[in-house]
Design a protein around this motif. Structure first.
Motif, PDB file in Angstrom:
ATOM      1  N   GLN A 160       0.590  -1.708  -8.423  1.00  0.00           N
ATOM      2  CA  GLN A 160      -0.739  -1.699  -7.824  1.00  0.00           C
ATOM      3  C   GLN A 160      -1.123  -3.115  -7.400  1.00  0.00           C
ATOM      4  O   GLN A 160      -1.045  -4.058  -8.186  1.00  0.00           O
ATOM      5  CB  GLN A 160      -1.773  -1.173  -8.817  1.00  0.00           C
ATOM      6  CG  GLN A 160      -3.199  -1.121  -8.300  1.00  0.00           C
ATOM      7  CD  GLN A 160      -3.379  -0.081  -7.204  1.00  0.00           C
ATOM      8  OE1 GLN A 160      -2.798   0.988  -7.259  1.00  0.00           O
ATOM      9  NE2 GLN A 160      -4.188  -0.420  -6.200  1.00  0.00           N
ATOM     10  N   ARG A 161      -1.531  -3.275  -6.149  1.00  0.00           N
ATOM     11  CA  ARG A 161      -1.930  -4.587  -5.661  1.00  0.00           C
ATOM     12  C   ARG A 161      -3.275  -4.983  -6.235  1.00  0.00           C
ATOM     13  O   ARG A 161      -4.227  -4.200  -6.233  1.00  0.00           O
ATOM     14  CB  ARG A 161      -2.002  -4.585  -4.134  1.00  0.00           C
ATOM     15  CG  ARG A 161      -2.257  -5.971  -3.547  1.00  0.00           C
ATOM     16  CD  ARG A 161      -2.276  -5.919  -2.031  1.00  0.00           C
ATOM     17  NE  ARG A 161      -3.403  -5.129  -1.546  1.00  0.00           N
ATOM     18  CZ  ARG A 161      -3.437  -4.528  -0.356  1.00  0.00           C
ATOM     19  NH1 ARG A 161      -2.390  -4.603   0.442  1.00  0.00           N
ATOM     20  NH2 ARG A 161      -4.491  -3.837   0.019  1.00  0.00           N
ATOM     21  N   GLU A 162      -3.361  -6.216  -6.721  1.00  0.00           N
ATOM     22  CA  GLU A 162      -4.586  -6.710  -7.332  1.00  0.00           C
ATOM     23  C   GLU A 162      -5.262  -7.802  -6.507  1.00  0.00           C
ATOM     24  O   GLU A 162      -6.481  -7.862  -6.432  1.00  0.00           O
ATOM     25  CB  GLU A 162      -4.286  -7.212  -8.752  1.00  0.00           C
ATOM     26  CG  GLU A 162      -3.766  -6.086  -9.662  1.00  0.00           C
ATOM     27  CD  GLU A 162      -3.155  -6.584 -10.957  1.00  0.00           C
ATOM     28  OE1 GLU A 162      -3.059  -7.818 -11.131  1.00  0.00           O
ATOM     29  OE2 GLU A 162      -2.764  -5.754 -11.789  1.00  0.00           O
ATOM     30  N   ILE A 191       0.624  -8.246  -8.075  1.00  0.00           N
ATOM     31  CA  ILE A 191       0.671  -6.809  -8.355  1.00  0.00           C
ATOM     32  C   ILE A 191       0.917  -6.557  -9.832  1.00  0.00           C
ATOM     33  O   ILE A 191       1.362  -7.444 -10.569  1.00  0.00           O
ATOM     34  CB  ILE A 191       1.762  -6.102  -7.518  1.00  0.00           C
ATOM     35  CG1 ILE A 191       3.161  -6.538  -7.953  1.00  0.00           C
ATOM     36  CG2 ILE A 191       1.551  -6.368  -6.027  1.00  0.00           C
ATOM     37  CD1 ILE A 191       4.291  -5.775  -7.264  1.00  0.00           C
ATOM     38  N   HIS A 222       1.259 -11.222  -2.630  1.00  0.00           N
ATOM     39  CA  HIS A 222       0.441 -10.231  -3.304  1.00  0.00           C
ATOM     40  C   HIS A 222       0.672 -10.366  -4.808  1.00  0.00           C
ATOM     41  O   HIS A 222       1.822 -10.541  -5.243  1.00  0.00           O
ATOM     42  CB  HIS A 222       0.805  -8.818  -2.861  1.00  0.00           C
ATOM     43  CG  HIS A 222       0.479  -8.532  -1.429  1.00  0.00           C
ATOM     44  ND1 HIS A 222       0.695  -7.301  -0.855  1.00  0.00           N
ATOM     45  CD2 HIS A 222      -0.036  -9.307  -0.440  1.00  0.00           C
ATOM     46  CE1 HIS A 222       0.306  -7.325   0.414  1.00  0.00           C
ATOM     47  NE2 HIS A 222      -0.127  -8.538   0.682  1.00  0.00           N
ATOM     48  N   TYR A 234       5.397 -11.201   0.888  1.00  0.00           N
ATOM     49  CA  TYR A 234       5.251 -10.041   1.771  1.00  0.00           C
ATOM     50  C   TYR A 234       5.540 -10.482   3.200  1.00  0.00           C
ATOM     51  O   TYR A 234       5.061 -11.519   3.663  1.00  0.00           O
ATOM     52  CB  TYR A 234       3.831  -9.493   1.649  1.00  0.00           C
ATOM     53  CG  TYR A 234       3.517  -8.269   2.479  1.00  0.00           C
ATOM     54  CD1 TYR A 234       4.407  -7.208   2.564  1.00  0.00           C
ATOM     55  CD2 TYR A 234       2.301  -8.172   3.153  1.00  0.00           C
ATOM     56  CE1 TYR A 234       4.099  -6.069   3.320  1.00  0.00           C
ATOM     57  CE2 TYR A 234       1.983  -7.039   3.895  1.00  0.00           C
ATOM     58  CZ  TYR A 234       2.889  -5.997   3.980  1.00  0.00           C
ATOM     59  OH  TYR A 234       2.587  -4.888   4.725  1.00  0.00           O
ATOM     60  N   SER A 251       0.794  -1.203   0.000  1.00  0.00           N
ATOM     61  CA  SER A 251       0.000   0.000   0.000  1.00  0.00           C
ATOM     62  C   SER A 251       0.834   1.264   0.000  1.00  0.00           C
ATOM     63  O   SER A 251       0.294   2.361  -0.076  1.00  0.00           O
ATOM     64  CB  SER A 251      -0.927  -0.004   1.232  1.00  0.00           C
ATOM     65  OG  SER A 251      -0.165  -0.110   2.411  1.00  0.00           O
ATOM     66  N   ILE A 264      -4.610 -10.438  -2.807  1.00  0.00           N
ATOM     67  CA  ILE A 264      -3.827 -10.965  -1.693  1.00  0.00           C
ATOM     68  C   ILE A 264      -4.073 -12.468  -1.627  1.00  0.00           C
ATOM     69  O   ILE A 264      -5.221 -12.909  -1.567  1.00  0.00           O
ATOM     70  CB  ILE A 264      -4.215 -10.309  -0.360  1.00  0.00           C
ATOM     71  CG1 ILE A 264      -3.933  -8.807  -0.388  1.00  0.00           C
ATOM     72  CG2 ILE A 264      -3.456 -10.961   0.796  1.00  0.00           C
ATOM     73  CD1 ILE A 264      -4.382  -8.079   0.870  1.00  0.00           C
TER      74      ILE A 264
END
Length: 374
Positions: free
Chosen positions: A232-234, A226, A224, A186, A2, A236
């Motif tokens: 940009q995270r798409e 991305i 994640h 992560y 984020s 999880i």
């Protein structure tokens, strides 16, 4: 992630992706994308000797078809362990020392590919696309406090270099590619990239100097998906406790059940499963089996196949609760071990329950081809 992505910078106007990878001596070795004649397991022995680790490619009949050795990264006190290898559709790539990336193919061919900006105070890791065309690299700079993370993506060879993410409070790194998107491991919110910090959230309960990644070969608690251009995270993949290897069906989770590539849970609906033991589970490619220790809670025991609904099959192969298996397909798997003292890897045919020892050591760090897409 984020944290705010940084601006993307381009290495030049758009040009077609390269068709080869750099070979030994800076030349070009023709890439051979596409599936291999057989699936191979990539075993990585992190404890092969002082400042060295071994890579072995193992076939489903337990043959060791190719081997290589690389230098380990420069030691940085308390730094988390990062992955050393990445598989594509045609070969495995491995880090040699701090900065050189080399490849190993099933026929034993090996060569220099490219260099990354790792060094005595900067640890690097990477993931190569299935078609051998692009590479995503993470750099963890321990020379500053807090540690600075930089992630960039470029063509193999360095063209179209783009920094897509930087952070000094969120730590993640590339581990795979899925359907054109970048998959990152992560550490979790508020967790700095130090073993002393990570030990509280890695779910393995083991000494990270001997079992450095925890319950999966990637070193994060979840994944994640991305954008490889904006970060940009798409999606999880698992809230925490991701275990075993990523497969085309998703990942297992230490607490039980699994998670698919859309981030949705794969419910086992079992009142009694491996999640009761905090063991490293490994989800099969078809998503119908999780392999994990043990029939009863413990640090070691027999490998169990856990099925949705509660049925199990106990196999005549010894495993530990912190190590995981790799799946060649939905009928054949290979065990792996951090420590040689904990066991010798074996290939298991779950239809016949035949167990064949492998003449190599290490954890199952990847499968070749990568084959994560549906």
């Amino acid at each position: 992630p984020s944290a705010r992505p940084v601006a993307v910078t381009s290495g030049g106007p758009s040009t077609p992706a390269p068709t080869g990878v750099a070979g030994a001596g800076g030349g070009t070795a023709q890439a051979s994308p596409g599936t291999l004649p057989e699936s191979l397991a990539v075993l990585v022995d992190l404890f092969a000797g002082r400042d060295v680790y071994n890579v072995a490619l193992v076939a489903a009949d337990a043959r060791v078809v190719a081997t290589a050795s690389g230098k380990t990264r420069s030691a940085i006190a308390d730094a988390v362990e990062l992955p050393y290898v990445s598989s594509s559709s045609s070969r495995v790539y491995y880090l040699d020392g701090d900065s050189q990336i080399r490849y190993l193919k099933a026929d034993g061919a090996s060569g220099y590919v490219t260099a990354v900006a790792g060094g005595a105070k900067v640890h690097a890791t990477f993931a190569v696309t299935p078609d051998d065309a692009r590479i995503a690299v993470a750099l963890l700079d321990y020379s500053v406090s807090p540690v600075k993370l930089t992630i960039y993506v470029e063509d193999i060879g360095g063209a179209h270099h783009a920094v897509i993410f930087t952070s000094t409070d969120k730590y993640l790194w590339p581990v795979a590619w899925h359907s054109g998107h970048l998959v990152v491991a992560y550490l979790g919110p508020g967790t700095a990239p130090f073993k002393s910090k990570f030990s509280a959230v890695n779910y393995s309960g083991r000494d990270l100097s001997r079992y450095p990644y925890g319950p999966n070969p990637y070193g994060g608690i979840n994944f994640h998906v991305i954008s490889p251009t904006t970060a940009q995270r798409e999606v999880i993949i698992s809230g925490g406790g991701a275990s075993g290897l990523l497969t085309k069906s998703g990942t297992a989770v230490v607490q039980g059940d699994g998670v698919d590539w859309s981030g949705q849970p794969i419910f086992w609906n079992s009142p009694y499963d491996y999640g009761s033991f905090s063991a490293s589970g490994s989800l099969s490619p078809d998503g119908r089996i999780i392999a994990a220790c043990c029939p009863v809670p413990g640090m070691a025991g027999k490998l169990v196949l856990w099925y949705p609904g509660g049925s199990t099959t106990i196999l005549a192969v010894d495993v530990t609760s912190v190590d995981w298996v790799g799946w060649f397909d939905s009928s054949h798997l290979v065990t792996g071990f951090y420590q040689r003292s904990d066991g010798t890897p074996s290939v298991v045919d779950i239809r016949t329950q035949a167990v064949t020892p492998v003449d190599a050591y290490g954890i199952v760090a990847a499968m070749l081809p990568s084959n994560l897409d549906s």
